[in-house]
Design a protein around this motif. Structure first.
Motif, short mmCIF file in Angstrom:
data_model
loop_
_atom_site.label_atom_id
_atom_site.label_comp_id
_atom_site.label_asym_id
_atom_site.label_seq_id
_atom_site.Cartn_x
_atom_site.Cartn_y
_atom_site.Cartn_z
N VAL A 81 -23.00 9.40 2.90
CA VAL A 81 -22.76 8.24 3.26
C VAL A 81 -23.72 7.21 2.67
O VAL A 81 -24.78 7.06 4.45
N GLY A 82 -23.65 5.48 3.58
CA GLY A 82 -24.14 4.60 3.73
C GLY A 82 -23.32 3.38 4.34
O GLY A 82 -22.19 2.97 3.68
N PHE A 83 -23.50 2.63 5.31
CA PHE A 83 -22.78 1.40 5.54
C PHE A 83 -23.57 -0.04 5.75
O PHE A 83 -23.15 -0.84 6.15
N HIS A 84 -24.23 -0.13 4.52
CA HIS A 84 -25.03 -1.44 3.93
C HIS A 84 -24.49 -1.37 2.80
O HIS A 84 -25.07 -0.98 1.82
N SER A 85 -24.28 -2.82 2.22
CA SER A 85 -24.26 -2.97 0.62
C SER A 85 -25.11 -2.95 -0.02
O SER A 85 -25.44 -2.65 -0.91
N TYR A 86 -26.58 -3.02 1.15
CA TYR A 86 -27.57 -2.49 -0.25
C TYR A 86 -28.61 -1.25 -0.64
O TYR A 86 -29.20 -1.21 -1.31
N GLU A 87 -27.51 -0.42 -0.14
CA GLU A 87 -27.38 0.77 0.20
C GLU A 87 -26.91 1.86 -2.10
O GLU A 87 -26.81 2.19 -2.09
N TYR A 88 -25.85 0.59 -1.98
CA TYR A 88 -25.08 0.62 -2.85
C TYR A 88 -25.43 0.20 -4.29
O TYR A 88 -25.22 -0.70 -4.57
N PRO A 89 -25.97 0.76 -5.32
CA PRO A 89 -26.17 0.70 -6.72
C PRO A 89 -25.11 -0.35 -7.55
O PRO A 89 -25.90 -0.76 -8.73
N TYR A 90 -24.01 0.43 -6.99
CA TYR A 90 -22.97 0.26 -8.59
C TYR A 90 -22.24 -0.53 -7.72
O TYR A 90 -21.63 0.26 -6.82
N TRP A 91 -20.72 -1.08 -8.56
CA TRP A 91 -20.15 -1.91 -7.95
C TRP A 91 -18.82 -2.53 -8.66
O TRP A 91 -19.01 -2.34 -9.99
N GLY A 92 -18.26 -2.26 -8.45
CA GLY A 92 -16.80 -3.15 -9.44
C GLY A 92 -17.01 -4.14 -8.99
O GLY A 92 -17.44 -5.13 -8.53
N GLN A 93 -15.49 -4.96 -10.11
CA GLN A 93 -15.86 -6.61 -10.25
C GLN A 93 -15.60 -7.20 -9.42
O GLN A 93 -15.48 -8.04 -9.28
N GLY A 94 -14.35 -6.41 -8.59
CA GLY A 94 -13.39 -7.17 -7.32
C GLY A 94 -11.66 -6.78 -7.22
O GLY A 94 -11.84 -7.80 -8.72
N THR A 95 -11.27 -7.31 -6.34
CA THR A 95 -10.02 -7.28 -6.85
C THR A 95 -9.93 -8.83 -5.33
O THR A 95 -10.02 -7.96 -4.35
N GLN A 96 -8.87 -9.89 -5.47
CA GLN A 96 -9.13 -10.68 -4.76
C GLN A 96 -7.65 -10.03 -3.83
O GLN A 96 -6.25 -9.26 -4.59
N VAL A 97 -7.29 -9.80 -2.09
CA VAL A 97 -6.17 -9.60 -1.45
C VAL A 97 -5.52 -10.59 -0.87
O VAL A 97 -7.47 -10.97 -0.44
N THR A 98 -4.85 -11.24 -0.66
CA THR A 98 -4.67 -12.57 0.00
C THR A 98 -2.86 -11.69 1.09
O THR A 98 -2.25 -11.54 0.52
N VAL A 99 -3.55 -12.03 2.43
CA VAL A 99 -2.62 -12.23 3.57
C VAL A 99 -2.07 -13.56 3.65
O VAL A 99 -3.26 -14.44 4.56
N SER A 100 -0.75 -13.85 2.94
CA SER A 100 -0.52 -15.14 4.05
C SER A 100 0.34 -15.19 5.37
O SER A 100 1.47 -14.15 5.81
N SER A 101 0.17 -15.81 6.08
CA SER A 101 0.44 -15.88 7.14
C SER A 101 2.09 -16.27 7.59
O SER A 101 2.60 -16.17 6.55
#
Length: 123
Positions: free
Chosen positions: A103-123
């Motif tokens: 396991v790694g805890f830093h983004s630079y350790e990960y060579p593969y990434w997904g496209q991302g998904t938006q999470v929005t939490v309203s108050s």
């Protein structure tokens, strides 16, 4: 090569729940780790949670402990992020990531990434 496809983001009220999924495909037939990171507007990408190859080890950022749970289904293979008791400060784009080995805890350790998904939490 490894491909990651995320799903499950959306808009939810504070205190609500969401479940993110990340489906991995490609050359993944050896020890690996998968993690979730997030990036809010104007902020750097930050570590959220990580899980190892067997699913026997996981770790979380202090800000999400007790509210978010990472798990994986080795048969598929897919990683999940169950998000409970969401807060407005959890609003961000959530990214799934993959690396070989421990396991790694830093983004630079990960060579593969997904496209991302938006999470929005309203108050």
């Amino acid at each position: 090569q490894v491909q990651l496809v995320e799903s499950g983001g959306g808009l939810v009220q504070a205190g609500g729940s969401l479940r993110l999924s990340c489906a991995a495909s490609g050359s993944i037939d050896r020890s690996n780790s998968m993690a979730w990171f997030r990036q809010a507007p104007g902020k750097e990408r930050e570590f959220v949670a990580v899980i190892n190859w067997s699913g026997g080890y996981s770790s979380y950022a202090d800000s999400v402990k007790g509210r978010l749970t990472i798990s994986r289904d080795g048969a598929r293979p897919t990683v999940y992020l169950q998000m409970n008791n969401l807060r407005p400060e959890d609003t961000a784009v959530y990214y799934c990531s993959f690396k070989w080995g421990a396991v790694g805890f830093h983004s630079y350790e990960y060579p593969y990434w997904g496209q991302g998904t938006q999470v929005t939490v309203s108050s």
